[in-house]
Design a protein around this motif. Structure first.
Motif, mmCIF file in Angstrom:
data_model
loop_
_atom_site.group_PDB
_atom_site.id
_atom_site.type_symbol
_atom_site.label_atom_id
_atom_site.label_comp_id
_atom_site.label_asym_id
_atom_site.label_seq_id
_atom_site.Cartn_x
_atom_site.Cartn_y
_atom_site.Cartn_z
ATOM 1 N N LYS A 1 0.844 -1.194 0.000
ATOM 2 C CA LYS A 1 0.000 0.000 0.000
ATOM 3 C C LYS A 1 0.881 1.246 0.000
ATOM 4 O O LYS A 1 1.710 1.439 0.891
ATOM 5 C CB LYS A 1 -0.887 0.020 1.258
ATOM 6 C CG LYS A 1 -1.640 1.331 1.465
ATOM 7 C CD LYS A 1 -2.649 1.625 0.356
ATOM 8 C CE LYS A 1 -3.368 2.956 0.590
ATOM 9 N NZ LYS A 1 -4.337 3.238 -0.495
ATOM 10 N N TYR B 1 0.200 5.265 -0.020
ATOM 11 C CA TYR B 1 -0.838 6.305 0.058
ATOM 12 C C TYR B 1 -0.587 7.365 -1.013
ATOM 13 O O TYR B 1 0.493 7.434 -1.603
ATOM 14 C CB TYR B 1 -0.865 6.924 1.459
ATOM 15 C CG TYR B 1 -1.587 6.051 2.469
ATOM 16 C CD1 TYR B 1 -2.970 5.947 2.455
ATOM 17 C CD2 TYR B 1 -0.875 5.333 3.430
ATOM 18 C CE1 TYR B 1 -3.641 5.142 3.366
ATOM 19 C CE2 TYR B 1 -1.537 4.523 4.358
ATOM 20 C CZ TYR B 1 -2.919 4.433 4.313
ATOM 21 O OH TYR B 1 -3.586 3.640 5.213
ATOM 22 N N ASN B 2 -1.606 8.176 -1.238
ATOM 23 C CA ASN B 2 -1.543 9.182 -2.300
ATOM 24 C C ASN B 2 -0.379 10.155 -2.134
ATOM 25 O O ASN B 2 0.102 10.732 -3.108
ATOM 26 C CB ASN B 2 -2.851 9.970 -2.368
ATOM 27 C CG ASN B 2 -3.988 9.110 -2.907
ATOM 28 O OD1 ASN B 2 -3.742 8.070 -3.515
ATOM 29 N ND2 ASN B 2 -5.224 9.531 -2.681
ATOM 30 N N VAL C 1 -9.938 0.618 2.737
ATOM 31 C CA VAL C 1 -8.751 1.229 2.136
ATOM 32 C C VAL C 1 -8.413 0.416 0.888
ATOM 33 O O VAL C 1 -8.494 -0.818 0.907
ATOM 34 C CB VAL C 1 -7.557 1.182 3.132
ATOM 35 C CG1 VAL C 1 -6.283 1.698 2.493
ATOM 36 C CG2 VAL C 1 -7.874 1.967 4.410
ATOM 37 N N ASN C 2 -8.084 1.106 -0.195
ATOM 38 C CA ASN C 2 -7.690 0.402 -1.416
ATOM 39 C C ASN C 2 -6.240 -0.042 -1.323
ATOM 40 O O ASN C 2 -5.388 0.741 -0.940
ATOM 41 C CB ASN C 2 -7.840 1.321 -2.630
ATOM 42 C CG ASN C 2 -9.291 1.645 -2.904
ATOM 43 O OD1 ASN C 2 -10.153 0.762 -2.834
ATOM 44 N ND2 ASN C 2 -9.570 2.906 -3.200
HETATM 45 P P1 ADP Z 1 -6.157 6.301 -0.522
HETATM 46 O O1 ADP Z 1 -4.770 6.207 -1.103
HETATM 47 O O2 ADP Z 1 -6.586 4.992 0.100
HETATM 48 O O3 ADP Z 1 -7.160 6.874 -1.463
HETATM 49 P P2 ADP Z 1 -5.653 8.836 0.757
HETATM 50 O O4 ADP Z 1 -4.161 8.981 0.608
HETATM 51 O O5 ADP Z 1 -6.512 9.559 -0.191
HETATM 52 O O6 ADP Z 1 -6.041 7.282 0.757
HETATM 53 O O7 ADP Z 1 -6.005 9.268 2.261
HETATM 54 C C1 ADP Z 1 -7.197 8.879 2.887
HETATM 55 C C2 ADP Z 1 -7.460 9.797 4.072
HETATM 56 O O8 ADP Z 1 -6.461 9.640 5.125
HETATM 57 C C3 ADP Z 1 -7.420 11.239 3.689
HETATM 58 O O9 ADP Z 1 -8.624 11.806 4.153
HETATM 59 C C4 ADP Z 1 -6.229 11.823 4.395
HETATM 60 O O10 ADP Z 1 -6.521 13.107 4.892
HETATM 61 C C5 ADP Z 1 -5.993 10.916 5.575
HETATM 62 N N1 ADP Z 1 -4.531 10.912 5.910
HETATM 63 C C6 ADP Z 1 -3.557 11.506 5.200
HETATM 64 N N2 ADP Z 1 -2.353 11.314 5.749
HETATM 65 C C7 ADP Z 1 -2.541 10.584 6.867
HETATM 66 C C8 ADP Z 1 -1.675 10.030 7.856
HETATM 67 N N3 ADP Z 1 -0.359 10.219 7.842
HETATM 68 N N4 ADP Z 1 -2.223 9.276 8.830
HETATM 69 C C9 ADP Z 1 -3.541 9.061 8.858
HETATM 70 N N5 ADP Z 1 -4.423 9.564 7.951
HETATM 71 C C10 ADP Z 1 -3.938 10.309 6.962
#
Ligand code: ADP
Ligand code: ADP
Length: 226
Positions: free
Chosen positions: A11, A13-14, A54-55
């Protein structure tokens, strides 16, 4: 068949942060399984993926033989998730919180009422059924979260730090309740910070650190090594 089978799960994250770096994990049918790891290790990410919240970026997840990609609905039906934060409607009664959840799963009214009663009784909340959930103690709110997660009879119950912040007596009572649920055949995965909690409840354990499984063994083998 296993309850949960994970292969090379990743995984990112974005924002580019890689939270899981190739996780392999198997949880046997009927197991009481502990997922331990420090803050930020990836526990919530892993649980989020298994629960379809979560994807994932890549890898495979199979839940009781249902592939998460090919049979998402089938996989989802097997899971009951108890998240860390209280996230039910606090203006609803305890009874309403559980019954509404049954509604989300499309369970017919009569059966929904029956399941609501069974789950509230199992978590020793039946006496509190008409209490507005906002007024319940912290430990009762935790138990209400578990009752709600069980209403559709999930085969796998995932508990994210279910006893965080509750005092030791209530924690022990919750351990008994969780053990009873497990003995009735529900597979349980528990994340926790308390090794003592994992030790007294779980048969198998995985330790995750920095998005990787660094230990995966029977609890007794791990304890022998310490
Ligand atoms: P995905 O890649 O699954 O689409 P995102 O990156 O878009 O997930 O983030 C999902 C949510 O988690 C967002 O609303 C973001 O604000 C929140 N988020 C971002 N950074 C963190 C972090 N370090 N820890 C926890 N939550 C976070
Ligand atoms: P744990 O549950 O073990 O504390 P998490 O799975 O919540 O770990 O987080 C693992 C790592 O991923 C942490 O460094 C966290 O900050 C980061 N993280 C979690 N959610 C997001 C998000 N939505 N966007 C970016 N980073 C995230």
């Amino acid at each position: 068949m296993t309850a949960l089978s994970i292969r090379n799960l990743k995984k990112t994250y974005n924002n580019g942060f890689q939270a899981l770096n190739g996780v392999d994990l198997d949880v046997e049918l009927g197991d009481f399984f502990a997922l331990l790891g420090p803050n930020g290790a990836g526990k919530s990410t892993l649980i989020g993926i298994v629960s379809s919240l979560v994807n994932k970026s890549s890898g495979t997840v199979e839940i009781f033989g249902h592939d998460l990609d090919r049979d998402t609905a089938g996989a989802k039906r097997c899971i009951g998730l108890v998240p860390q934060e209280v996230n039910f409607n606090q203006f609803e009664t305890a009874h309403g919180v559980v019954l509404n959840q049954a509604g989300y799963y499309g369970i017919p009214r009569k059966q929904a009422l029956r399941r609501t009663e069974i789950c509230l009784r199992q978590m020793e909340l039946w006496d509190k059924r008409d209490t507005v959930s906002r007024r319940l103690s912290g430990g009762m709110k935790r138990r209400l979260m578990i009752a709600r997660a069980m209403v559709h009879e999930p085969r796998l119950l995932i508990l994210d730090e279910p006893t965080a912040g509750v005092d030791i007596e209530i924690r022990r009572a919750m351990w008994d309740m969780m053990q009873e649920v497990n003995q009735q055949g529900t597979t349980i995965i528990l994340t926790t910070h308390y090794l003592e909690e994992a030790e007294s409840l779980c048969r198998n354990i995985a330790i995750i650190d920095d998005g990787r499984i660094v230990e995966h063994s029977a609890m007794s083998d791990l304890l022998a090594k310490l």
